[in-house]
Design a protein around this motif. Structure first.
Motif, PDB file in Angstrom:
ATOM      1  N   ASP A 127      33.715  19.065  35.888  1.00 54.87           N
ATOM      2  CA  ASP A 127      34.007  19.218  37.317  1.00 54.87           C
ATOM      3  C   ASP A 127      33.007  20.194  37.932  1.00 54.87           C
ATOM      4  N   ILE A 128      32.643  21.194  37.164  1.00 55.99           N
ATOM      5  CA  ILE A 128      31.744  22.232  37.672  1.00 55.99           C
ATOM      6  C   ILE A 128      30.740  22.610  36.574  1.00 55.99           C
ATOM      7  N   ILE A 129      29.462  22.754  36.959  1.00 49.35           N
ATOM      8  CA  ILE A 129      28.476  23.301  36.020  1.00 49.35           C
ATOM      9  C   ILE A 129      27.963  24.611  36.620  1.00 49.35           C
ATOM     10  N   VAL A 130      28.115  25.693  35.867  1.00 47.86           N
ATOM     11  CA  VAL A 130      27.685  27.014  36.337  1.00 47.86           C
ATOM     12  C   VAL A 130      26.385  27.372  35.623  1.00 47.86           C
ATOM     13  N   PHE A 131      25.355  27.751  36.414  1.00 54.00           N
ATOM     14  CA  PHE A 131      24.061  28.091  35.817  1.00 54.00           C
ATOM     15  C   PHE A 131      23.786  29.581  35.954  1.00 54.00           C
ATOM     16  N   ASP A 132      23.453  30.196  34.832  1.00 53.48           N
ATOM     17  CA  ASP A 132      22.950  31.564  34.852  1.00 53.48           C
ATOM     18  C   ASP A 132      21.431  31.432  34.817  1.00 53.48           C
ATOM     19  N   THR A 133      20.742  31.943  35.826  1.00 53.22           N
ATOM     20  CA  THR A 133      19.312  31.626  35.966  1.00 53.22           C
ATOM     21  C   THR A 133      18.396  32.736  35.450  1.00 53.22           C
ATOM     22  N   PRO A 134      17.127  32.395  35.181  1.00 58.83           N
ATOM     23  CA  PRO A 134      16.156  33.408  34.763  1.00 58.83           C
ATOM     24  C   PRO A 134      15.757  34.317  35.940  1.00 58.83           C
ATOM     25  N   PRO A 135      14.887  35.293  35.724  1.00 65.34           N
ATOM     26  CA  PRO A 135      14.487  36.180  36.828  1.00 65.34           C
ATOM     27  C   PRO A 135      13.985  35.419  38.061  1.00 65.34           C
ATOM     28  N   THR A 136      14.123  36.093  39.211  1.00 63.50           N
ATOM     29  CA  THR A 136      13.930  35.466  40.523  1.00 63.50           C
ATOM     30  C   THR A 136      12.710  34.556  40.647  1.00 63.50           C
ATOM     31  N   ALA A 137      11.521  35.090  40.289  1.00 63.29           N
ATOM     32  CA  ALA A 137      10.292  34.338  40.549  1.00 63.29           C
ATOM     33  C   ALA A 137      10.334  32.980  39.849  1.00 63.29           C
ATOM     34  N   LEU A 138      10.744  32.978  38.596  1.00 65.14           N
ATOM     35  CA  LEU A 138      10.786  31.726  37.837  1.00 65.14           C
ATOM     36  C   LEU A 138      11.848  30.792  38.414  1.00 65.14           C
ATOM     37  N   THR A 139      13.014  31.373  38.760  1.00 63.39           N
ATOM     38  CA  THR A 139      14.093  30.547  39.329  1.00 63.39           C
ATOM     39  C   THR A 139      13.611  29.845  40.596  1.00 63.39           C
ATOM     40  N   LEU A 140      12.971  30.615  41.486  1.00 61.48           N
ATOM     41  CA  LEU A 140      12.524  30.002  42.748  1.00 61.48           C
ATOM     42  C   LEU A 140      11.490  28.913  42.487  1.00 61.48           C
ATOM     43  N   ARG A 141      10.622  29.154  41.497  1.00 60.32           N
ATOM     44  CA  ARG A 141       9.604  28.138  41.195  1.00 60.32           C
ATOM     45  C   ARG A 141      10.259  26.882  40.619  1.00 60.32           C
ATOM     46  N   ILE A 142      11.283  27.072  39.774  1.00 58.41           N
ATOM     47  CA  ILE A 142      11.975  25.899  39.205  1.00 58.41           C
ATOM     48  C   ILE A 142      12.655  25.107  40.325  1.00 58.41           C
ATOM     49  N   LEU A 143      13.336  25.856  41.223  1.00 60.55           N
ATOM     50  CA  LEU A 143      14.065  25.184  42.293  1.00 60.55           C
ATOM     51  C   LEU A 143      13.103  24.494  43.269  1.00 60.55           C
ATOM     52  N   ALA A 144      11.877  25.051  43.389  1.00 61.52           N
ATOM     53  CA  ALA A 144      10.896  24.472  44.326  1.00 61.52           C
ATOM     54  C   ALA A 144      10.216  23.239  43.740  1.00 61.52           C
ATOM     55  N   LEU A 145      10.153  23.175  42.417  1.00 60.78           N
ATOM     56  CA  LEU A 145       9.347  22.138  41.758  1.00 60.78           C
ATOM     57  C   LEU A 145       9.709  20.697  42.149  1.00 60.78           C
ATOM     58  N   PRO A 146      11.003  20.332  42.220  1.00 60.09           N
ATOM     59  CA  PRO A 146      11.286  18.936  42.588  1.00 60.09           C
ATOM     60  C   PRO A 146      10.694  18.558  43.944  1.00 60.09           C
ATOM     61  N   ARG A 147      10.859  19.425  44.968  1.00 60.46           N
ATOM     62  CA  ARG A 147      10.350  19.101  46.310  1.00 60.46           C
ATOM     63  C   ARG A 147       8.826  19.019  46.331  1.00 60.46           C
ATOM     64  N   ILE A 148       8.188  20.013  45.652  1.00 55.19           N
ATOM     65  CA  ILE A 148       6.719  20.026  45.616  1.00 55.19           C
ATOM     66  C   ILE A 148       6.221  18.737  44.959  1.00 55.19           C
ATOM     67  N   THR A 149       6.864  18.384  43.845  1.00 56.38           N
ATOM     68  CA  THR A 149       6.442  17.183  43.119  1.00 56.38           C
ATOM     69  C   THR A 149       6.643  15.932  43.968  1.00 56.38           C
ATOM     70  N   ILE A 150       7.785  15.883  44.672  1.00 56.50           N
ATOM     71  CA  ILE A 150       8.059  14.713  45.517  1.00 56.50           C
ATOM     72  C   ILE A 150       6.974  14.567  46.587  1.00 56.50           C
TER      73      ILE A 150
END
Lengths: 99, 306
Positions: B129-152
């Motif tokens: 029902d729910i997936i909870v993510f504990d993320t890495p330090p900020t810079a890497l997290t933001l880059r991971i989250l940005a990657l799908p849009r940049i790639t698209i």
């Protein structure tokens, strides 16, 4: 040789010439399109492999994923790089201005 | 299925907050998977368990997993090395293929590996029902989250050029009945072009991830402490999320004490003024030190999400 044979032979020569003329016209018509396609192929692979040439590049995995399918485009890129000092001649050739 | 990403500066308590939220939500009856993407991996320590990339069930509704980013990176490198070795097969004759191993240090590998691991977790979304993510330090997290849009965006541009190429090849084929260059018979239809097919496959994959990240079902939480360092980093996260068009839904001031009230007030006022914070904001008091069960905290976090 009979008159009929001569006429038939003449007709075949005329027909072959007409076919060749048509083909030559078609080839002239498509040569510019082929040139454009080749330039686009060059641009496509140049963008994809931008990190090699120092321009902003897409994520490198895109290049790796597509690499096995880009044999022709890489050849175009390679040749384009070799001919880059004489780009004007190629454009002139493409628009038939060197004849 | 909902996803919750806990972000914030290192040491603010992201792992504890995500573990506590996952535990509380599972107690409420939701089937919850908590995944750690932080290479430091505190999730196992918090539950006092050995975790791995395999999902471990620790309660009726609670499942834990530590994404193995090293393994994901190695798998990614192996796939790429295999492709490169196949394309440049002659390198095998000179034992040069092992030099492709330096790919491990290529820029972007870490983010891509993390994104692949994220995709893998999301692949099982139907089970929870729910997936909870504990993320890495900020810079890497933001880059991971940005990657799908940049790639698209890149794939979209490349597809347009490719379509123009195929249009021109099609024109030539229509006139001459063939499209052959240097002895190679080249495709001129979208459906026959392996490059176009590969681009479409990648496009669909990343659109699915981007849609999920930008959807109402996704909640991004920023965790901070009442101190200026974590305020500045939280601001960077908030701005980064805004740029990426990703929704910040919940914010938590963790390790709050009555002594830190004035600074917490000041910080929150600053973030509220810039409309960075949402109404769903919580102040979680500094918890007493416990060796075990540190995920059991005396604050209703689950209420922030539902």
């Amino acid at each position: 040789m009979y008159q009929g044979d001569r006429l038939r032979r003449l007709w075949e020569i005329i027909k072959a010439n007409l076919v060749a003329l048509g083909q030559s016209n078609r080839e002239k018509a498509v040569s510019l399109t082929v040139f454009e396609a080749r330039e686009l192929e060059n641009m496509f692979v140049l963008l994809l492999l931008g990190s090699f040439t120092g321009i902003p590049a897409p994520p490198s995995f895109l290049a790796v994923e597509l690499l096995p399918h880009l044999e022709h485009e890489l050849k175009v890129l390679n040749r384009r790089a070799q001919d880059s000092t004489d780009a004007l001649a190629e454009i002139m050739g493409a628009i038939d201005a060197d004849a | 299925m909902k996803t919750i990403f806990f972000t914030g500066k290192g040491g603010v308590g992201k792992s504890t907050m995500s573990a506590a939220a996952a535990h509380q939500l599972s107690e409420k009856g939701y089937k919850v998977l908590a995944v750690s993407f932080d290479p430091a991996h505190n999730l196992g320590d918090i539950f006092n368990l050995e975790l791995s990339h395999r999902t471990k069930r620790i309660g009726k509704n609670l499942f834990l997993q530590e994404a193995d980013l090293e393994k994901a990176a190695s798998e990614y490198i192996k796939t790429n090395t295999d492709i490169l070795t196949e394309v440049y097969s002659y390198t095998k004759a000179f034992n040069l293929d092992m030099y492709f191993k330096v790919l491990r240090y290529a820029p972007g590998v870490e983010e891509y590996a993390a994104l692949t691991a994220l995709e893998k977790v999301l692949h099982n979304k139907g089970e929870y029902d729910i997936i909870v993510f504990d993320t890495p330090p900020t810079a890497l997290t933001l880059r991971i989250l940005a990657l799908p849009r940049i790639t698209i965006t890149w794939i979209d541009r490349l597809r347009r050029i490719r379509r123009d190429i195929l249009d021109k090849r099609h024109t030539v084929h229509t006139i001459t009945g063939k499209y052959i260059a240097e002895g190679l018979k080249l495709p001129y239809e979208v459906k026959d072009d392996p490059v176009m097919n590969k681009l479409k496959e990648l496009f669909d994959r990343y659109v699915a991830v981007a849609k999920l990240l930008e959807s109402e079902e996704n909640q991004i939480v920023v965790v901070m402490n009442p101190d200026y360092l974590s305020l500045r980093e939280s601001q960077r996260i908030v701005d980064g999320l805004k740029d990426l068009n990703l929704p910040l839904r919940v914010s938590i001031t963790n390790k709050y004490t009555p002594e830190s009230k004035s600074i917490a007030d000041e910080m929150e006022a600053e973030l509220f003024k810039s409309k960075s914070l949402t109404n769903r904001h919580a102040r979680v008091p500094l918890q007493p030190y416990t060796r075990d069960n540190s995920y059991r905290i005396d604050y209703d976090l689950a209420g922030l999400f539902f």
